[in-house]
Motif scaffolding. Structure first.
Motif, PDB file in Angstrom:
ATOM      1  N   ASN A  85       0.826  -1.203   0.000  1.00  0.00           N
ATOM      2  CA  ASN A  85       0.000   0.000   0.000  1.00  0.00           C
ATOM      3  C   ASN A  85       0.862   1.256   0.000  1.00  0.00           C
ATOM      4  N   TYR A 102      -8.017   3.678   6.394  1.00  0.00           N
ATOM      5  CA  TYR A 102      -7.995   2.524   5.498  1.00  0.00           C
ATOM      6  C   TYR A 102      -6.773   2.667   4.596  1.00  0.00           C
ATOM      7  N   LEU A 104      -4.654   1.939   1.116  1.00  0.00           N
ATOM      8  CA  LEU A 104      -4.978   1.763  -0.302  1.00  0.00           C
ATOM      9  C   LEU A 104      -3.704   1.523  -1.104  1.00  0.00           C
ATOM     10  N   ARG A 105      -3.848   0.726  -2.141  1.00  0.00           N
ATOM     11  CA  ARG A 105      -2.753   0.575  -3.105  1.00  0.00           C
ATOM     12  C   ARG A 105      -2.775   1.708  -4.125  1.00  0.00           C
ATOM     13  N   LYS A 107      -5.292   5.281  -5.586  1.00  0.00           N
ATOM     14  CA  LYS A 107      -6.288   6.260  -5.166  1.00  0.00           C
ATOM     15  C   LYS A 107      -7.710   5.860  -5.538  1.00  0.00           C
ATOM     16  N   GLU A 109      -9.227   3.304  -5.091  1.00  0.00           N
ATOM     17  CA  GLU A 109      -9.880   2.455  -4.104  1.00  0.00           C
ATOM     18  C   GLU A 109     -10.583   3.270  -3.025  1.00  0.00           C
ATOM     19  N   ALA A 110     -10.440   4.603  -3.069  1.00  0.00           N
ATOM     20  CA  ALA A 110     -10.996   5.453  -2.019  1.00  0.00           C
ATOM     21  C   ALA A 110     -12.519   5.308  -1.928  1.00  0.00           C
ATOM     22  N   MET A 113     -13.537   2.104  -0.120  1.00  0.00           N
ATOM     23  CA  MET A 113     -13.262   2.185   1.309  1.00  0.00           C
ATOM     24  C   MET A 113     -14.295   3.058   2.025  1.00  0.00           C
ATOM     25  N   GLU A 139     -10.259  11.661  -6.302  1.00  0.00           N
ATOM     26  CA  GLU A 139     -10.714  10.467  -5.599  1.00  0.00           C
ATOM     27  C   GLU A 139     -12.028  10.719  -4.863  1.00  0.00           C
ATOM     28  N   ASP A 332      -5.090  -4.680   2.800  1.00  0.00           N
ATOM     29  CA  ASP A 332      -5.739  -3.890   1.771  1.00  0.00           C
ATOM     30  C   ASP A 332      -7.041  -3.275   2.253  1.00  0.00           C
ATOM     31  N   ASN A 333      -7.683  -3.854   3.225  1.00  0.00           N
ATOM     32  CA  ASN A 333      -8.966  -3.358   3.677  1.00  0.00           C
ATOM     33  C   ASN A 333      -8.863  -2.883   5.116  1.00  0.00           C
TER      34      ASN A 333
END
Length: 681
Positions: A85, A102, A104-105, A107, A109-110, A113, A139, A332-333
């Motif tokens: 991440n 949270y 993230l790998r 952006k 994924e924002a 989350m 994001e 990741d989460n």
């Protein structure tokens, strides 16, 4: 009239303020009758404008989730965490000041989350989020966020452009978190790849720290209505001994480093340096007076944090997150938290309690002693990725040499050493007394090759250490021309317009063909010094790679041969050669050090040039041109199209700067730049 004089004096005095002008008039420096009220001055507005000060923000929230602040921290250059991440997104409840993070790998994924966090907190509290404050990052500002907030009745508050102060709660919290992270990593000596673990722990502690904005209450207590238990807190980065199940006579614990509090598990998260991975267990004994860097002093051969691979995960690295308290621990989460284990460092020594790691391996000393399990290098599984050694004695030299030898045997057939001998590169002589000797070194690299033309191959090259040469003694002229890029573009354009053949060749060990004019002595290459010849040196005959004059000597050699073959060297570009200009079989050759492009409307003429070059030099025929100077040449002769691509080069640059996962944009330009047409500029 008075207003006009006031304005005139205002200009004379360099746009002085009206108050200072009144002071000058009262003191008699200016006529009282000429100084009055100053009207609006546009020049002052244009020249003295500045940002307005920000008043202290006040929020009158009375319940949890009425107002939520959010921000995203990180960049493509952020060191990857254990789980790979590079970012984290934070959510702060304005009423309780509780924080969730949270990891993230990327952006993008924002949104997922936020959606996950929203559903979790609303389900736990049976309350709805009323308002969300964010900046204008993409994001947050996208149709997915807008649709979710609109359907859920969430009011959006955004900041003005380049005004992070309006999201000050999140920005200040990010600073607080990272201050703690840097302090914890500095104290423990853990590497930067542990930033996610440190962030998770910092957030967990912040939620249990008195906050001045809520009357020094604890955010966790204000959120849940219950006082949190702090008896389970341990020193981050301290030595931890995890209970494991091994052989009857083997130790019952394994030494690790405490790195956080996992969510949803009554236990502790411990990193095992010997395994390069993390585990979660409740059966842990802590030694808080000793941190990770102290163990490195005691055991210098212990694995360092740089040995950790971000792809290494275990069953305990289950994307656990400390909702609000600590975030995904490098996973990741991230799920909001409840209280972690209140049980302290209990080291239940009962043999029936087998919770923890389970190992079926023998003790290291037993493994080494078992000689029957030892494998010779030839019997081991061949490594796929071999790092080129940096020097002759490097640890990777054996693996590289075995791979290179296999490539030579299957593809090249001729060892690199034979090129040096074939060209009579040097004579071996006794070292003269007081003679100046240039050093030598082997360089190793992996050539990427050309897709569809040349496979990846291992390469070693002997170079002279030319940095020790002296101008006027070991060399004089060193300039060597290369073909201009504009010449390449003109050539490619002519190839398309006239439908020419376009072929490519490469000179093997080009510099070895140049004849030296100076007397240069060089040390013998490592690994090839015969017994009894230790005091001898190499008297160079050819321009070996690394010598300052080598490019020039090769260019002079090639130019002389081309002129003998009937080619004309163009005056506007010294590396463009032409022959038979006024005939149908005209041929053009472009030279960039040892790379050549040959173009002609007659295929037989191209073949003749190739044969002529191969008789003089050791050449490599690469067929139709497909790559030159890092540019891929893509040609469709039926459609009359030739295009260039630098995709491979761009990917290398992005990888070198850690931006392989960066998102692309249509216009790679900062938003504050205002483009104007040439007519208006």
């Amino acid at each position: 009239m008075k207003d006009a004089m006031t304005k005139l004096w205002h200009s004379r005095l360099g746009h002085m303020s009206a108050k200072n002008m009144e002071v000058l008039a009262k003191e008699g420096f200016l006529p009282l009758g000429e100084v009055g009220k100053l009207d609006f001055c546009e020049s002052c507005v244009l020249g003295k404008s500045h940002k307005q000060s920000f008043p202290k923000a006040k929020h009158t929230t009375t319940r949890i989730l009425e107002y939520v602040h959010s921000d995203l921290w990180g960049s493509p250059s952020t060191p990857a965490s254990l789980a790979g991440n590079k970012y984290f997104i934070s959510f702060i409840d304005d009423y309780s000041k509780k924080v969730w993070t949270y990891f993230l790998r990327t952006k993008d994924e924002a949104f997922m989350m936020f959606k996950e966090w929203k559903e979790t907190v609303e389900n736990h509290t049976e309350k709805k989020i009323k308002c969300l404050r964010t900046d204008n990052g993409l994001e947050f500002c996208n149709h997915l966020f807008d649709e979710l907030c609109q359907s859920s009745g969430i009011k959006r508050h955004r900041t003005c452009t380049y005004t992070p102060q309006q999201n000050g709660v999140s920005e200040r919290m990010n600073r607080t978190i990272m201050d703690k992270v840097r302090s914890m990593l500095a104290e423990t000596g853990l590497g930067q790849e542990f930033w996610a673990e440190a962030t998770s722990t910092a957030v967990y502690l912040i939620n249990r720290t008195p906050n001045s904005t809520i009357g020094f209450q604890l955010p966790e207590e204000r959120w849940t209505g219950q006082k949190p238990d702090l008896s389970n807190l341990k020193r981050f980065g301290c030595t931890a001994y995890v209970h494991v199940v091994q052989e009857k006579t083997s130790p019952r614990t394994i030494k690790g480093v405490f790195v956080g509090y996992p969510f949803g598990v009554k236990g502790y998260r411990v990193w095992i340096p010997e395994e390069g991975k993390c585990t979660t267990s409740r059966n842990v004994v802590f030694r808080e007076e000793e941190v990770y860097k102290d163990t490195l002093i005691d055991t210098p051969n212990a694995p360092t944090s740089s040995n950790v691979q971000s792809t290494q995960t275990t069953s305990s690295d289950e994307n656990t997150s400390q909702g609000g308290d600590s975030s995904s621990q490098g996973g990741d989460n991230y799920i909001p938290s409840s209280e972690p284990s209140s049980s302290s460092s209990s080291s239940d020594s009962d043999d029936s309690d087998d919770e923890g790691l389970s190992f079926g391996e023998e003790d290291e000393s037993e493994v080494i002693a078992d000689i029957e399990n030892y494998l010779l290098a030839r019997d081991r599984t061949r490594r796929e990725n071999i790092r080129p050694p940096s020097r002759y004695e490097d640890a990777d030299f054996v693996g590289y040499a075995l791979q290179a030898a296999a490539d030579i045997e299957t593809e090249m057939k001729i060892p690199r050493w034979s090129s040096l001998m074939k060209n009579h590169t040097w004579d071996l002589i006794d070292k003269p007394d007081g003679a100046r000797v240039v050093g030598s070194k082997w360089l190793y690299t992996i050539k990427s090759g050309i897709p569809g033309v040349e496979l990846k191959r291992f390469k070693c090259r002997l170079v002279a250490q030319g940095f020790s040469q002296t101008e006027g003694v070991d060399y004089n002229e060193i300039f060597s021309p290369v073909v201009k890029h504009v010449s390449i573009r003109i050539m490619l354009s002519a190839v398309v317009n006239r439908d020419y053949e376009l072929e490519q060749m490469d000179v093997k060990t080009a510099f070895l063909h140049g004849d030296l004019e100076e007397r240069i002595l060089m040390k013998q290459p490592e690994g090839f010094i015969k017994k009894g010849d230790e005091n001898k040196v190499c008297l160079l005959r050819k321009s070996l790679y690394g010598l300052k004059q080598s490019p020039r000597q090769w260019n002079l050699k090639f130019d002389s041969f081309m002129k003998e073959s009937g080619f004309i060297r163009r005056s506007y570009d010294s590396c463009v050669y032409m022959r038979n200009l006024n005939k149908e079989n005209a041929v053009y050759l472009l030279l960039y050090v040892d790379d050549m492009l040959i173009a002609s409307g007659c295929k037989a003429e191209v073949r003749l040039v190739k044969d002529t070059l191969s008789q003089k030099f050791e050449m490599k025929d690469l067929g139709p041109a497909s790559r030159i100077l890092g540019m891929d040449i893509i040609r469709d002769r039926k459609k009359g199209i030739l295009s260039l691509s630098q995709e491979t080069y761009i990917e290398k640059v992005l990888k070198a700067f850690g931006m392989s996962d960066a998102k692309s944009t249509i216009t790679p330009l900062a938003t504050h730049f205002k483009l104007k047409s040439l007519g208006k500029a």
